[in-house]
Design an enzyme around this catalytic site. Structure first.
Site, PDB file in Angstrom:
ATOM      1  N   LYS A   1       0.868  -1.174   0.000  1.00 48.10           N
ATOM      2  CA  LYS A   1       0.000   0.000   0.000  1.00 48.10           C
ATOM      3  C   LYS A   1       0.903   1.222   0.000  1.00 48.10           C
ATOM      4  O   LYS A   1       1.531   1.560   0.990  1.00 48.10           O
ATOM      5  CB  LYS A   1      -0.890  -0.011   1.245  1.00 48.10           C
ATOM      6  CG  LYS A   1      -2.228   0.735   1.083  1.00 48.10           C
ATOM      7  CD  LYS A   1      -2.111   2.227   0.901  1.00 48.10           C
ATOM      8  CE  LYS A   1      -1.785   2.910   2.217  1.00 48.10           C
ATOM      9  NZ  LYS A   1      -1.752   4.415   2.054  1.00 48.10           N
TER      10      LYS A   1
ATOM     11  N   GLU B   1       8.443   0.773  12.166  1.00 45.62           N
ATOM     12  CA  GLU B   1       9.556   1.730  12.190  1.00 45.62           C
ATOM     13  C   GLU B   1       8.940   3.114  12.163  1.00 45.62           C
ATOM     14  O   GLU B   1       8.362   3.529  11.160  1.00 45.62           O
ATOM     15  CB  GLU B   1      10.491   1.491  10.999  1.00 45.62           C
ATOM     16  CG  GLU B   1      11.844   2.162  11.145  1.00 45.62           C
ATOM     17  CD  GLU B   1      11.877   3.572  10.605  1.00 45.62           C
ATOM     18  OE1 GLU B   1      11.821   4.512  11.446  1.00 45.62           O
ATOM     19  OE2 GLU B   1      11.960   3.739   9.389  1.00 45.62           O
TER      20      GLU B   1
ATOM     21  N   CYS C   1      13.301  10.555   9.106  1.00 47.62           N
ATOM     22  CA  CYS C   1      13.023  10.107  10.477  1.00 47.62           C
ATOM     23  C   CYS C   1      14.284   9.985  11.316  1.00 47.62           C
ATOM     24  O   CYS C   1      14.256  10.192  12.528  1.00 47.62           O
ATOM     25  CB  CYS C   1      12.270   8.782  10.448  1.00 47.62           C
ATOM     26  SG  CYS C   1      13.162   7.420   9.675  1.00 47.62           S
TER      27      CYS C   1
ATOM     28  N   GLU D   1       8.143  15.118  17.169  1.00 51.43           N
ATOM     29  CA  GLU D   1       8.732  15.140  15.838  1.00 51.43           C
ATOM     30  C   GLU D   1       8.068  16.203  14.971  1.00 51.43           C
ATOM     31  O   GLU D   1       6.854  16.203  14.779  1.00 51.43           O
ATOM     32  CB  GLU D   1       8.584  13.772  15.184  1.00 51.43           C
ATOM     33  CG  GLU D   1       9.307  13.645  13.861  1.00 51.43           C
ATOM     34  CD  GLU D   1       9.211  12.243  13.286  1.00 51.43           C
ATOM     35  OE1 GLU D   1      10.240  11.718  12.828  1.00 51.43           O
ATOM     36  OE2 GLU D   1       8.102  11.667  13.307  1.00 51.43           O
TER      37      GLU D   1
END
Length: 491
Positions: free
Chosen positions: A181, A256, A289, A386
């Site tokens: 996806k 992750e 990230c 973040e």
């Protein structure tokens, strides 16, 4: 509903799903635009319940024959897959740069070669996962890595090609069949990946691509009880929903997730090297990230470090990512720009100080100036959460214990960077609670090494044997060395 191919420069990209070895249109579609200039690129098919069902059924059917092959028998097909990615290098570079705003130079020199390696390396490494004997006094154990089944892979918009192949490589090499996806904001290189798989001769159903949103298409995929594994890279809130849905079926998940990684500069660091590396944290417009976004600098060298970093930041070329000279491109979407701006505005309103940047760049609506914020407290939102944009924070410390406390003082634990005299930096790095940390360096990756985070940065490890531990069912076949006589004493 028929949808027209998307033209990206000289390249055509199918907007349809890829299921059971064929292109499948959708009844609905969603609009796609380029973050470079917000130009509409076209419409992409949106997966519904029918597409999810067809893809999982196809993957189930294909699993019987694909999983029955040995790693050596799967190898030629996966080698061809890697070759076909290489043959499409020009298209993959142009399309992802336009679709996701990634630097074209980074695609050419880093991402596409890595995507090929992801498939090839894991295909070859699977050969080493033969039946492994363990001899004990009582028995000989044969440890097998058996294919797990249908695998759902969900990838993020900041690195769709690289992260898709990073997961597909070990999943396919292990003998699993996959449903990918793609990210709805940048799905097009995953469509080209399906073309490469088809040209390589991957059997129908072994690799499927179903496009759509996470809330609908993704949710249906991860909740299906026929799925054996879910591998996801993305945000913490989405990971929670995935884990909850997959957990209902006791399906293992590899997650992750985000990062708020520390970048520690000790008093004995090479400041020129540290400043140059810190400037790299703005690459891909900060949408990375593993970037070290929290600069933690010893108070004795903080002013000098900032003085050496500032001219490097001022020299960064911000602009069209398709231009060779560009070093910082756009943010992916207007919603993400608003999110980044909100973090900065709230920090400043709360007393933080801007050393540079702080707002949108004049080049375009989705471009944000490289930003450094200081005068912060450890519990400030911009320190703890973040941002995922070209925004760094700066805090100072007086001794190693304080540096470690600041580094470990968030709910994240993905990566980190530590600059200093090698022995000193290594000693500090050993105390930082992350999945990995670079000493006097950044971004060095080896496919044989583990990758992943702790705390809110994720569950599990990817890379090398760790990928196969996840994508396989590990089985122990026990052969006794002496004649076995059943007895309750053996219980």
């Amino acid at each position: 509903m028929s949808t027209e191919p998307l033209r990206i420069g000289d390249h055509l990209v199918s907007p349809d799903h890829y299921i059971d070895g064929a292109r499948v249109p959708g009844q609905r579609s969603f609009e796609l635009f380029s973050p470079i200039d917000q130009r509409v690129l076209g419409h992409v098919a949106e997966g519904d319940e029918e597409h999810v069902e067809a893809a999982i059924q196809a993957a189930q059917r294909a699993f019987a024959s694909w999983s029955a092959l040995t790693a050596a028998q799967r190898l030629p097909c996966l080698e061809r897959f890697a070759d076909e990615i290489g043959r499409r290098a020009q298209a993959l570079c142009a399309v992802e740069s336009t679709d996701a705003g990634v630097l074209l130079s980074r695609m050419q020199h880093g991402v596409v070669p890595r995507a090929m390696l992801n498939i090839r390396w894991f295909a070859r490494h699977a050969l080493e996962l033969q039946d492994r004997p363990i001899d004990t006094e009582q028995a000989r154990h044969i440890v097998r890595h058996d294919p797990a089944g249908v695998t759902v892979i969900i990838t993020p918009w900041n690195a769709p090609l690289m992260l898709s192949t990073w997961k597909l490589g070990p999943a396919l090499a292990a003998g699993n069949t996959c449903v990918l996806k793609p990210p709805e904001w940048a799905p097009l290189t995953c469509s080209l990946l399906a073309d490469a798989a088809d040209a390589a001769g991957l059997p129908p159903g072994v690799f499927n691509v179903v496009q759509g949103t996470g809330a609908t298409t993704g949710a249906r995929l991860v909740a299906d009880p026929r799925v054996a594994r879910v591998s996801f890279t993305g945000s913490v809130p989405t990971a929670r929903r995935i884990a909850q849905a997959a957990g209902a079926n006791l399906v293992p998940c590899s997650l992750e997730l985000g990062g708020k990684s520390p970048f520690i500069v000790l008093e004995d660091a090479d400041l020129d090297a540290a400043a140059a590396t810190a400037t790299l944290m703005y690459r891909n417009a900060g949408q990375v990230c593993l970037a070290g976004t929290r600069l933690l600098v010893h108070e004795q060298v903080a002013d000098e470090f900032v003085a050496r970093m500032r001219p490097l930041v001022d020299q960064l070329v911000i602009g069209d990512p398709r231009e060779e000279a560009t070093e910082v491109g756009p943010i992916i979407h207007p919603r993400q720009v608003e999110r980044v701006q909100g973090f900065v505005d709230r920090a400043v309103a709360g007393g933080a100080k801007l050393l540079w940047g702080g707002g949108r760049h004049a080049f375009g609506a989705l471009y944000f100036s490289p930003t450094l914020v200081t005068n912060l407290q450890q519990d400030d939102e911009i320190v703890q959460n973040e941002v995922f944009g070209p925004v760094l924070t700066l805090q100072t410390f007086g001794h190693d214990d304080e540096a470690v406390a600041l580094a470990n003082g968030t709910d994240y634990g993905l990566g980190g960077v530590c600059y200093g005299e090698t022995a000193h930096a290594t000693a500090v790095a050993e105390r930082v609670r992350t999945g990995f940390i670079w000493v006097n360096s950044f971004g060095i990756r080896d496919l044989a090494a583990p990758f992943g985070g702790i705390k809110r940065s994720g569950i599990g490890r990817e890379g090398g044997e760790w990928s196969f531990e996840f994508f396989c069912d590990v089985k122990d076949i026990v052969l006794p060395k002496k004649p076995f006589r059943a007895s309750f004493a053996h219980r």
